[in-house]
Design a protein around this motif. Structure first.
Motif, PDB file in Angstrom:
ATOM      1  N   ARG A 184       0.814  -1.216   0.000  1.00  0.00           N
ATOM      2  CA  ARG A 184       0.000   0.000   0.000  1.00  0.00           C
ATOM      3  C   ARG A 184       0.847   1.265   0.000  1.00  0.00           C
ATOM      4  N   ASP A 185       2.085   1.147   0.345  1.00  0.00           N
ATOM      5  CA  ASP A 185       2.976   2.301   0.386  1.00  0.00           C
ATOM      6  C   ASP A 185       3.404   2.674  -1.036  1.00  0.00           C
ATOM      7  N   ASN A 186       3.103   3.904  -1.443  1.00  0.00           N
ATOM      8  CA  ASN A 186       3.441   4.339  -2.796  1.00  0.00           C
ATOM      9  C   ASN A 186       4.946   4.359  -3.041  1.00  0.00           C
ATOM     10  N   ASN A 187       5.714   4.702  -2.024  1.00  0.00           N
ATOM     11  CA  ASN A 187       7.166   4.755  -2.194  1.00  0.00           C
ATOM     12  C   ASN A 187       7.737   3.380  -2.511  1.00  0.00           C
ATOM     13  N   ILE A 188       7.220   2.370  -1.834  1.00  0.00           N
ATOM     14  CA  ILE A 188       7.712   1.004  -2.072  1.00  0.00           C
ATOM     15  C   ILE A 188       7.340   0.551  -3.480  1.00  0.00           C
ATOM     16  N   ARG A 189       6.147   0.870  -3.918  1.00  0.00           N
ATOM     17  CA  ARG A 189       5.749   0.483  -5.276  1.00  0.00           C
ATOM     18  C   ARG A 189       6.570   1.217  -6.329  1.00  0.00           C
ATOM     19  N   TYR A 190       6.873   2.465  -6.064  1.00  0.00           N
ATOM     20  CA  TYR A 190       7.646   3.238  -7.034  1.00  0.00           C
ATOM     21  C   TYR A 190       9.057   2.675  -7.193  1.00  0.00           C
ATOM     22  N   VAL A 191       9.727   2.391  -6.083  1.00  0.00           N
ATOM     23  CA  VAL A 191      11.089   1.849  -6.189  1.00  0.00           C
ATOM     24  C   VAL A 191      11.065   0.456  -6.805  1.00  0.00           C
ATOM     25  N   ALA A 192       9.978  -0.299  -6.572  1.00  0.00           N
ATOM     26  CA  ALA A 192       9.866  -1.623  -7.196  1.00  0.00           C
ATOM     27  C   ALA A 192       9.744  -1.499  -8.715  1.00  0.00           C
ATOM     28  N   LEU A 193       8.953  -0.548  -9.181  1.00  0.00           N
ATOM     29  CA  LEU A 193       8.822  -0.337 -10.628  1.00  0.00           C
ATOM     30  C   LEU A 193      10.147   0.089 -11.238  1.00  0.00           C
ATOM     31  N   ASN A 194      10.865   0.955 -10.550  1.00  0.00           N
ATOM     32  CA  ASN A 194      12.184   1.373 -11.034  1.00  0.00           C
ATOM     33  C   ASN A 194      13.126   0.183 -11.163  1.00  0.00           C
ATOM     34  N   MET A 195      13.108  -0.665 -10.144  1.00  0.00           N
ATOM     35  CA  MET A 195      14.011  -1.821 -10.144  1.00  0.00           C
ATOM     36  C   MET A 195      13.606  -2.837 -11.209  1.00  0.00           C
ATOM     37  N   LEU A 196      12.314  -2.987 -11.434  1.00  0.00           N
ATOM     38  CA  LEU A 196      11.856  -3.935 -12.461  1.00  0.00           C
ATOM     39  C   LEU A 196      12.262  -3.472 -13.860  1.00  0.00           C
ATOM     40  N   MET A 197      12.307  -2.165 -14.073  1.00  0.00           N
ATOM     41  CA  MET A 197      12.736  -1.666 -15.379  1.00  0.00           C
ATOM     42  C   MET A 197      14.188  -2.060 -15.659  1.00  0.00           C
ATOM     43  N   ARG A 198      15.011  -2.054 -14.620  1.00  0.00           N
ATOM     44  CA  ARG A 198      16.395  -2.483 -14.808  1.00  0.00           C
ATOM     45  C   ARG A 198      16.513  -3.998 -14.868  1.00  0.00           C
ATOM     46  N   ALA A 199      15.579  -4.689 -14.198  1.00  0.00           N
ATOM     47  CA  ALA A 199      15.637  -6.154 -14.168  1.00  0.00           C
ATOM     48  C   ALA A 199      15.235  -6.774 -15.498  1.00  0.00           C
ATOM     49  N   ILE A 200      14.521  -6.020 -16.345  1.00  0.00           N
ATOM     50  CA  ILE A 200      14.112  -6.576 -17.647  1.00  0.00           C
ATOM     51  C   ILE A 200      15.334  -6.979 -18.464  1.00  0.00           C
ATOM     52  N   ALA A 201      16.385  -6.189 -18.379  1.00  0.00           N
ATOM     53  CA  ALA A 201      17.592  -6.514 -19.144  1.00  0.00           C
ATOM     54  C   ALA A 201      18.264  -7.772 -18.630  1.00  0.00           C
ATOM     55  N   VAL A 202      17.996  -8.138 -17.390  1.00  0.00           N
ATOM     56  CA  VAL A 202      18.630  -9.322 -16.795  1.00  0.00           C
ATOM     57  C   VAL A 202      17.782 -10.565 -17.000  1.00  0.00           C
ATOM     58  N   ASP A 203      16.485 -10.473 -16.694  1.00  0.00           N
ATOM     59  CA  ASP A 203      15.591 -11.633 -16.811  1.00  0.00           C
ATOM     60  C   ASP A 203      14.191 -11.142 -17.158  1.00  0.00           C
ATOM     61  N   ALA A 204      13.947 -10.955 -18.440  1.00  0.00           N
ATOM     62  CA  ALA A 204      12.662 -10.409 -18.886  1.00  0.00           C
ATOM     63  C   ALA A 204      11.514 -11.381 -18.627  1.00  0.00           C
ATOM     64  N   LEU A 205      11.792 -12.679 -18.739  1.00  0.00           N
ATOM     65  CA  LEU A 205      10.736 -13.667 -18.559  1.00  0.00           C
ATOM     66  C   LEU A 205      10.184 -13.641 -17.137  1.00  0.00           C
ATOM     67  N   ALA A 206      11.055 -13.478 -16.162  1.00  0.00           N
ATOM     68  CA  ALA A 206      10.593 -13.430 -14.773  1.00  0.00           C
ATOM     69  C   ALA A 206       9.757 -12.190 -14.520  1.00  0.00           C
ATOM     70  N   VAL A 207      10.097 -11.089 -15.161  1.00  0.00           N
ATOM     71  CA  VAL A 207       9.312  -9.864 -14.994  1.00  0.00           C
ATOM     72  C   VAL A 207       7.948 -10.014 -15.657  1.00  0.00           C
ATOM     73  N   GLN A 208       7.891 -10.744 -16.769  1.00  0.00           N
ATOM     74  CA  GLN A 208       6.621 -10.926 -17.480  1.00  0.00           C
ATOM     75  C   GLN A 208       5.569 -11.598 -16.598  1.00  0.00           C
ATOM     76  N   ARG A 209       5.993 -12.389 -15.615  1.00  0.00           N
ATOM     77  CA  ARG A 209       5.030 -13.071 -14.747  1.00  0.00           C
ATOM     78  C   ARG A 209       4.228 -12.086 -13.905  1.00  0.00           C
ATOM     79  N   HIS A 210       4.739 -10.887 -13.732  1.00  0.00           N
ATOM     80  CA  HIS A 210       4.052  -9.886 -12.915  1.00  0.00           C
ATOM     81  C   HIS A 210       3.370  -8.834 -13.786  1.00  0.00           C
ATOM     82  N   ARG A 211       3.079  -9.189 -15.030  1.00  0.00           N
ATOM     83  CA  ARG A 211       2.501  -8.245 -15.973  1.00  0.00           C
ATOM     84  C   ARG A 211       1.138  -7.735 -15.507  1.00  0.00           C
TER      85      ARG A 211
END
Length: 905
Positions: free
Chosen positions: A340-367
């Protein structure tokens, strides 16, 4: 007796003290400053207090020195100058007592910085205090050195700091480690002196010392590669032990934060592990187990635990971790998205954008969760989630993701619609595999958010429509229905009006019906009604109005029964406040009334636009935008993957001049001897190659049209009689000029005809044929009639200056055809900004009657952009307008003739 005398003296001094003397207590001064109601009152109080302090300094009162320094620090924090008290700091530091030293060092750190020359005088005092037996005085000196140390002081006092790092006192070791961080930053060459000491401090039990030592190791890794390699060999095991101990430790009140044991130490260790494990497989393998333990055992219900988990995820993504550990890290980020914390969700989205280059398939599971974030109430989260969705799109999921985004588009906030529309259009253009799907999605976007669609997107849609001949009927019907329901969407109106003007007969006759498509009944009058409503809508801008007028003009040719009504609609705009619409209305009315014989050929459907050339130009423009602040390689046609192996055609000189050659492509047509399609080519004198037998003169209709516009004599054909020529591919370059069409002219090997250009067109400096025959190039051109009426005739003799292709000399002759003499004759001319015009004095100011004499005047015209691209054609005219009509307006923009002369032609 002495005691009594001392009491009396103190009492007398208190009485003599004014309310703002140097003996005023700090709290009284603060109270007085806060009681001030204006800035002037505050300045007065500060000024009186500073004066009292200066008096005390000059009288050298040691008893009040620490009090004065405290007041000066407060005055400094208010922004007032305190440079006059710098030496007082040094005197307090040199004092023997701890209270004086404490105030002195505090003033030193607050009032001075490393750039002050007076700081050199304190080096000796610092050295003495670093060797003082009192650990608290040593701590003061270390704090001051760690805050204001310069490079010279670092070199001088580094040995003392190294010695103190071996001290038995915990606080002294901690402060010495922090001070050494400043020394390493100022003098990186000293890093090797602290490597072994930093590694040894990692064996301490005190958490404060451990945090200081880890911070020192982090700084050493940044300062020296040798230090990085040394710490990789000697510190990994210690860091893993520290992280395991603190993770498994029992409750300790001094380190506990919300039930988490010392999260600050956790985070520092994880950051150092990320630096040491980056690019090193052995170190990364040694860390995998402890990182997995921290990721699984840390409580995510507490904010401190989330901070540790986020840092753990960053470390896992930054080192050479195993694929399973990376999936675990991305799953943690997925859980963050449900927080529910907006700050936590924001940093998670930022980190997922960088994680796509490492493992895009794992990120796709949270689409699904990411798509929900696009609909979040927080604008920052919406934007970041939209960028992440754009990165997640691929060929397999493009259709469901696009559907979700378009469904949300109808209820999105107006402020967010612009970004959302831009991303949807980019996704559809990038991943569309079927033209029908592409058109359907673009029509939906235009209907729901047409006011947010950019012009280049509409242009791309027009290019696709012109190439999809089997879908043109379906498209015009879909756009017509959308126009009825969403008539307030600007981009939708422009595209729909363009399609109705081009393919109106398909709309009325239901041409090109697709399987399952429902028939609609649209009469010729309904089509005109739709365009008229769009023209009269109060929200229509000048561009939309201009396109509506062009569409109406085309409909008058396609639907003859509506010609009279179209004429009335167009005539209403003759007094329009917008000059563009007024001019179009006047000239279109003239075409409808006076030029019925050429209207059908003048208003033919636009040729097919080349997608390959458009992609080249668009990619080049994008590349130029990206490289605005840095040099980027130019995108060449061969550098892009063009569909079906199409290469960029050679641009005609006119298209090169206007930078329209790469926008669209030529239609491949076979020309005949005298067809209606040749009217426009012959009209403008730039239409390319004739395929008829050489020596056959031009038709009479061509001469009429040439005389009508008075832009030169009819073009003559060159060649040998009886010589045969094969069909060639040619497109009128006037259409190229305004429809953004590149032109390719292929000539057979048997014949090499000359491209024919009206003599008057050489005024534009660059419109002559690139395939001109050797020996026909001239610097002197035949006379042309620039203007002729029943009252006045103007002829121009043109001469290009040898060796200076930019300059053209014009000899103008003015002849009076009336029976009355013209007096006070003055000739004026206007040219675009990139052209310089020099007018010589006229031969006289009286023009004799009945052509018995004439007045001559010389003009010198210099084109400063000769050979360059003139891109700013017209702010209101998009490149896909009706070519043959808009050319008349562009002629006014580019012709060097006076405006009145050309306009009356």
């Amino acid at each position: 007796m002495d005691t009594v005398e001392k009491i009396v003296e103190d009492f007398a001094s208190d009485i003599a003290m004014s309310s703002f003397s140097s003996g005023t207590r700090l709290r009284d001064m603060i109270r007085a400053i806060r009681a001030c109601k204006t800035a002037a009152e505050e300045r007065a109080v500060v000024r009186r207090e500073c004066a009292a302090i200066r008096t005390a300094i000059s009288e050298n009162e040691p008893a009040l020195r620490h009090r004065n320094m405290a007041k000066l620090m407060f005055i400094h924090m208010l922004g007032y100058p305190t440079h006059f008290a710098h030496m007082e700091c040094l005197k307090l530091i040199a004092a023997a007592g701890y209270p004086e030293k404490r105030v002195g060092y505090l003033g030193l750190m607050l009032l001075l910085d490393e750039r002050q020359e007076v700081l050199m005088l304190v080096t000796n005092s610092l050295k003495q205090d670093l060797n003082h037996p009192n650990q608290f005085i040593v701590g003061l000196a270390l704090c001051a050195l760690g805050n204001i140390c310069s490079a010279e002081m670092a070199r001088d006092l580094s040995p003392e700091v190294e010695r103190l790092m071996r001290s038995r006192e915990v606080n002294t070791k901690k402060k010495a480690a922090l001070c050494s961080i400043r020394i390493v930053r100022k003098v990186p060459d000293l890093a090797e002196n602290f490597m072994a000491l930093a590694a040894s401090l990692l064996k301490e039990k005190h958490h404060g010392v451990l945090i200081s030592a880890i911070q020192l190791c982090t700084e050493l890794c940044k300062a020296s590669k040798d230090a990085l390699e040394y710490l990789r060999k000697n510190c990994i095991e210690g860091l893993v032990r520290i992280l395991r101990d603190v993770s498994n430790s029992s409750y300790a009140p001094e380190y506990d934060v919300s039930g988490i044991a010392d999260p600050f130490l956790h985070i520092r260790v994880l950051k150092l592990m990320r630096i040491l494990g980056q690019g090193d497989a052995d170190c990364s393998e040694y860390m995998n187990d402890i990182l997995a333990q921290v990721a699984t055992k840390t409580d995510s219900n507490k904010n401190a635990g989330n901070a540790i988990l986020y840092e753990c995820v960053q470390t896992i993504m930054g080192i050479e971790a195993t694929s399973g550990l990376r999936v675990l890290a991305i799953n943690i980020l997925g859980r963050f998205l449900s927080n529910r914390d907006n700050n936590i969700r924001y940093v998670a989205l930022n980190m997922l954008m960088r994680a796509i280059a490492v493992d895009a398939l794992a990120v796709q599971r949270h689409r699904t969760t990411i798509l929900e974030c696009v609909k979040d109430a927080d604008a920052s989260i919406r934007k970041r989630a939209l960028e992440l969705v754009f990165l997640l799109v691929n060929d397999t999921n493009v259709k469901p993701l696009t559907k979700e985004l378009i469904d949300y588009l109808s209820i999105a906030d107006p402020d967010f619609k612009g970004d959302l529309t831009s991303k949807i259009c980019s996704i559809v253009e990038k991943f569309s595999q079927e033209k029908l799907w592409y058109l359907d999605q673009m029509f939906k976007v235009l209907s729901l958010a047409g006011n947010h669609v950019k012009d280049d997107v509409c242009h791309a849609l027009i290019v696709v429509l012109s190439n999809a001949s089997e879908l043109q009927g379906y498209s015009v019907r879909s756009l017509y229905k959308a126009l009825q329901a969403y008539g307030k969407q600007g981009s939708l109106v422009r595209v729909a009006v363009w399609c109705i003007g081009e393919y109106g007969e398909m709309l009325v006759n239901n041409v090109g019906m697709l399987d399952g498509e429902e028939k609609i009944t649209v009469t010729e009058s309904d089509a005109v009604d739709a365009v008229e409503i769009a023209l009269n809508r109060h929200s229509a801008d000048a561009t939309t109005g201009a396109m509506c007028l062009v569409a109406l003009l085309k409909l008058s040719s396609r639907f003859p029964s509506t010609s009279e009504r179209v004429k009335q609609i167009v005539a209403r705009n003759k007094e329009n406040a917008v000059l563009e619409l007024q001019q179009r209305s006047i000239e279109f009315s003239s075409i409808i009334q006076r030029h019925q014989s050429i209207r059908s050929s003048l208003l033919e459907r636009m040729p097919v636009l080349d997608e390959a050339s458009y992609l080249v130009k668009r990619a080049t423009a994008t590349q130029a935008t990206i490289s605005a602040n840095k040099h980027a390689p130019t995108v060449a046609p061969g550098g892009l993957k063009l569909p079906n192996g199409v290469a960029k055609p050679t641009s005609a000189p006119l298209a090169d001049l206007l930078d329209l050659s790469s926008d669209d492509a030529p239609a491949s047509t076979t020309t005949s001897t005298t067809t209606p399609n040749d009217f426009l080519q012959d009209l403008l004198g730039i239409g390319g190659v004739s395929t008829s037998t050489a020596g056959v003169p031009s038709t009479a209709s061509t001469d009429i049209l040439m005389d009508l516009l008075s832009i030169g004599s009819s073009p003559l054909q060159n060649g040998t009689p009886g010589q045969e020529s094969k069909p060639v591919h040619a497109v009128p370059e006037a259409i190229d000029l305004l429809g953004s069409l590149s032109s390719t002219t292929s000539v057979s090997a048997e014949t090499k005809p000359t491209r024919l250009v009206s003599q008057g067109m050489d005024l534009l400096d660059g419109l002559s044929s690139s395939t001109s025959v050797s020996g026909l190039e001239k610097t002197v051109h035949p006379s042309i009639t620039a203007f002729q009426s029943t009252t006045l005739k103007i002829t121009f003799d043109l001469k290009r200056q040898p060796g200076n292709p930019r300059e053209t000399t014009i000899h103008a002759t003015f002849t009076n055809l009336t029976s009355s003499t013209y007096t006070d004759f003055i000739f004026q001319a206007a040219v675009p900004k990139f052209i310089q015009l020099k007018l010589d004095p006229a031969s006289g100011n009286t023009v004799p009657a009945n052509g018995n004499g004439s007045v001559t005047q010389g003009l010198s015209v210099t084109n400063n952009q000769q050979g360059q691209v003139y891109e700013d054609l017209h702010p209101l005219v998009p490149p896909f307008y009706l070519a043959s009509i808009v050319y008349l307006f562009y002629w006014l923009e580019f012709n060097l003739l006076p405006y009145d002369v050309v306009y009356n032609c």
